[in-house]
Structure formats: structure tokens, C-alpha cells
Design an enzyme around this catalytic site. Structure first.
Site, short mmCIF file in Angstrom:
data_model
loop_
_atom_site.label_atom_id
_atom_site.label_comp_id
_atom_site.label_asym_id
_atom_site.label_seq_id
_atom_site.Cartn_x
_atom_site.Cartn_y
_atom_site.Cartn_z
N GLU A 1 0.85 -1.19 0.00
CA GLU A 1 0.00 0.00 0.00
C GLU A 1 0.89 1.24 0.00
O GLU A 1 1.90 1.28 0.70
CB GLU A 1 -0.93 -0.04 1.23
CG GLU A 1 -1.74 1.21 1.48
CD GLU A 1 -2.55 1.70 0.28
OE1 GLU A 1 -3.29 0.93 -0.33
OE2 GLU A 1 -2.41 2.90 -0.04
N ASP B 1 5.45 2.30 -3.33
CA ASP B 1 4.77 2.44 -4.62
C ASP B 1 5.07 1.20 -5.44
O ASP B 1 6.23 0.79 -5.56
CB ASP B 1 5.29 3.70 -5.33
CG ASP B 1 4.43 4.04 -6.53
OD1 ASP B 1 4.09 3.11 -7.30
OD2 ASP B 1 4.09 5.21 -6.70
N ASP C 1 -7.21 1.91 -8.45
CA ASP C 1 -7.63 3.27 -8.82
C ASP C 1 -7.75 3.35 -10.35
O ASP C 1 -6.85 2.90 -11.07
CB ASP C 1 -6.60 4.28 -8.33
CG ASP C 1 -6.53 4.31 -6.80
OD1 ASP C 1 -7.59 4.13 -6.16
OD2 ASP C 1 -5.44 4.52 -6.25
N GLU D 1 -13.08 -4.47 0.93
CA GLU D 1 -13.90 -3.37 1.45
C GLU D 1 -14.68 -2.70 0.30
O GLU D 1 -15.88 -2.43 0.41
CB GLU D 1 -13.05 -2.32 2.16
CG GLU D 1 -12.60 -2.70 3.57
CD GLU D 1 -11.25 -3.42 3.62
OE1 GLU D 1 -10.70 -3.80 2.56
OE2 GLU D 1 -10.75 -3.61 4.76
N TYR D 2 -13.97 -2.45 -0.81
CA TYR D 2 -14.63 -1.77 -1.95
C TYR D 2 -15.67 -2.67 -2.61
O TYR D 2 -16.71 -2.20 -3.05
CB TYR D 2 -13.57 -1.35 -2.98
CG TYR D 2 -13.02 0.03 -2.71
CD1 TYR D 2 -12.33 0.31 -1.54
CD2 TYR D 2 -13.20 1.07 -3.61
CE1 TYR D 2 -11.83 1.57 -1.27
CE2 TYR D 2 -12.71 2.35 -3.35
CZ TYR D 2 -12.02 2.59 -2.18
OH TYR D 2 -11.53 3.84 -1.93
N GLU D 3 -15.38 -3.94 -2.67
CA GLU D 3 -16.32 -4.88 -3.29
C GLU D 3 -17.64 -4.89 -2.52
O GLU D 3 -18.72 -4.88 -3.11
CB GLU D 3 -15.69 -6.28 -3.31
CG GLU D 3 -16.54 -7.34 -3.97
CD GLU D 3 -15.76 -8.66 -4.10
OE1 GLU D 3 -14.56 -8.69 -3.78
OE2 GLU D 3 -16.38 -9.64 -4.55
N1 SAM Z 1 -7.94 -3.14 -2.59
C1 SAM Z 1 -8.76 -2.41 -1.65
C2 SAM Z 1 -10.19 -2.80 -1.79
O1 SAM Z 1 -10.55 -3.44 -2.79
O2 SAM Z 1 -10.99 -2.50 -0.90
C3 SAM Z 1 -8.55 -0.89 -1.81
C4 SAM Z 1 -8.96 -0.29 -3.12
S1 SAM Z 1 -8.50 1.43 -3.25
C5 SAM Z 1 -9.55 2.03 -4.48
C6 SAM Z 1 -6.95 1.36 -4.10
C7 SAM Z 1 -5.75 1.34 -3.19
O3 SAM Z 1 -4.58 1.14 -3.97
C8 SAM Z 1 -5.53 2.65 -2.44
O4 SAM Z 1 -5.39 2.38 -1.06
C9 SAM Z 1 -4.25 3.22 -3.04
O5 SAM Z 1 -3.49 3.99 -2.13
C10 SAM Z 1 -3.54 1.96 -3.49
N2 SAM Z 1 -2.59 2.19 -4.60
C11 SAM Z 1 -2.87 2.79 -5.77
N3 SAM Z 1 -1.79 2.84 -6.56
C12 SAM Z 1 -0.79 2.25 -5.86
C13 SAM Z 1 0.59 1.99 -6.13
N4 SAM Z 1 1.15 2.39 -7.29
N5 SAM Z 1 1.32 1.36 -5.21
C14 SAM Z 1 0.77 0.96 -4.03
N6 SAM Z 1 -0.53 1.18 -3.70
C15 SAM Z 1 -1.30 1.82 -4.61
#
Ligand code: SAM
Length: 220
Positions: A70, A98, A120, A196-198
């Protein structure tokens, strides 16, 4: 994900025994079995958010190792807080990083599978390279996955899903399974762990798409 800066989150993460820190994570490239002190296969969730999915997966599969990745401390802190309530769980660690840097942290053939959940969407074309199922990211996954290692991707965002299918084809990956309505697909739904998002998006009536792809070539 809505980002609220939580004061002290960086410090709390730095103090957690479940988060492998920046200097150590690069040093362990190719030697993650030493970190877990076993030779079990290693799976990653990239962009895990608050970590429910990977925590449940780790509880269900004690013979596999899991690393949740994350980018943001404030979000990771939620996963770490839950993780601290499960000290008996020996197979789950976290990295704040990242995902662009994955090949600097994991070696060739070190990872058995990768999960991307509700990544995202980055809707602007000029940001396409930041999408986690983009060709650029598939190349990074290719560098660390074992031959035949799978990437599993779930989303309710149809545009992002179609993009993922297109990118996988262009990059020479094989589509192993695909559904546009996971929650009505009995075989693909078997063993499904809700993120959580699902949970949030399916409760709003959105269909959940799922894609499973495998890489068909080895990167140098
Ligand atoms: N996977 C979780 C869920 O389905 O409930 C969270 C979905 S959330 C929309 C996307 C997550 O991906 C965010 O917490 C964001 O910070 C992380 N994220 C996006 N791009 C990333 C990257 N390049 N490296 C690490 N984390 C990343």
C-alpha cells in the site's frame, strides 16, 4: 480511496513489527523466504487499502506467505491495526511502497501470484501508465512472477476492466478466466473473499468484474 492524513501514522507504521521497512525490503530481494523463515509460496496484494482481503486470505492459507502493498501510510495504518490483533498469524507482512518499485523489492521467479482489487481507475488517458493493470505494470509483474504465475483482478469499473483485458492481450498474457458479473458466476465465486470496496460497490448494485491472467513469457 478518500485519503485523510492521520497524524502519527508514519510513526505507528515505523514502529510496527509487521511492516518491513524501506532499507530492509530492498535488501531482501530474492530472499523473502528468509523473512518468513520458510519456503512457502509468496503472494502479493498490490494496492490493498485497509487489508481485509489479504488478512482473510492469509488466515485461510497458512501454507502460503502474503505481502500486502500500500502506498499511503494513513491507509496502511488501518491494516496494521487489524493485523496487530492477530499475533498468531505468521504469514502476513506489509510494505508501504509504490508498486512501481516492485522489481527492486522482489526477485525473478520469487512471487507465485498477484492480486489487484478495485485498483484506482486513473480515468485520464495521460495517466494510463499509473493504472495497476496497465502494460507498464504487467511488465513489472512479469519480472517477479514464477512461470505461469497469475494476476487476479477485480473491479466494478467497466472501463478499467476493458482496459485490463486489452493491455493483457497486447502484452501477450493469457486470459485464464473472465466474468462481468462475479457474484452471479458460481464457479468464479467459489472461495471469493470480499474486499472493502467490493462490499460497498456490490451493495450499491454494481456488477463486479473479475479477470485472471497468466504470463506466457519470461522477462530477462
Ligand atoms: N484493494 C482495496 C479494496 O478493494 O478494498 C482498496 C482499493 S483502493 C480504491 C486502491 C488502493 O490502492 C488505495 O489504497 C491506493 O493507495 C492503493 N494504490 C494505488 N496505486 C498504488 C501503487 N502504485 N502502489 C501501491 N498502492 C497503490
Amino acid at each position: 480511496m478518500r485519503l485523510r492524513n492521520i497524524p502519527g501514522s508514519r510513526e505507528a507504521i515505523a514502529a510496527s513489527e509487521y511492516v518491513i521497512h524501506e532499507d530492509v525490503m530492498r535488501e531482501k530481494r530474492g530472499r523473502w523466504n528468509e523473512v518468513f523463515e520458510n519456503d512457502h509460496p509468496l503472494f502479493l496484494e498490490v494496492g490493498m487499502g485497509k487489508g481485509r482481503f489479504i488478512t482473510e486470505l492469509a488466515q485461510q492459507n497458512p501454507d502460503r506467505n502474503y505481502v500486502g502493498i500500500e502506498k499511503y501510510s494513513s491507509v496502511l495504518l488501518r491494516a496494521v491495526t487489524k493485523r496487530e490483533e492477530l499475533p498468531q498469524l505468521h504469514n502476513l507482512l506489509f510494505l508501504r511502497m509504490d508498486a512501481e518499485d516492485l522489481p527492486e523489492v522482489f526477485g525473478k521467479n520469487e512471487v507465485s501470484g498477484i492480486y489487484l482489487n478495485f485498483s484506482d481507475p486513473w480515468p485520464k488517458d495521460r495517466h494510463a501508465k499509473r493504472r495497476l493493470p496497465s502494460r507498464e505494470f504487467l511488465t513489472r509483474y512479469d519480472k517477479i512472477l514464477i512461470p505461469g504465475g497469475k494476476v487476479e483482478f477485480k473491479t466494478d469499473n467497466r472501463a478499467l476492466f476493458d482496459f485490463a483485458i486489452e493491455q493483457a492481450g497486447e502484452a501477450g498474457w493469457t486470459i485464464e478466466a473472465c466474468t462481468y458479473d462475479l457474484h452471479r458466476d458460481d464457479s468464479m465465486m467459489e472461495g471469493n473473499i470480499m474486499t472493502e470496496y467490493e462490499e460497498r460497490f456490490s451493495a450499491q448494485g454494481n456488477s463486479i468484474c473479475k479477470l485472471v491472467i497468466s504470463h506466457s513469457r519470461q522477462m530477462p
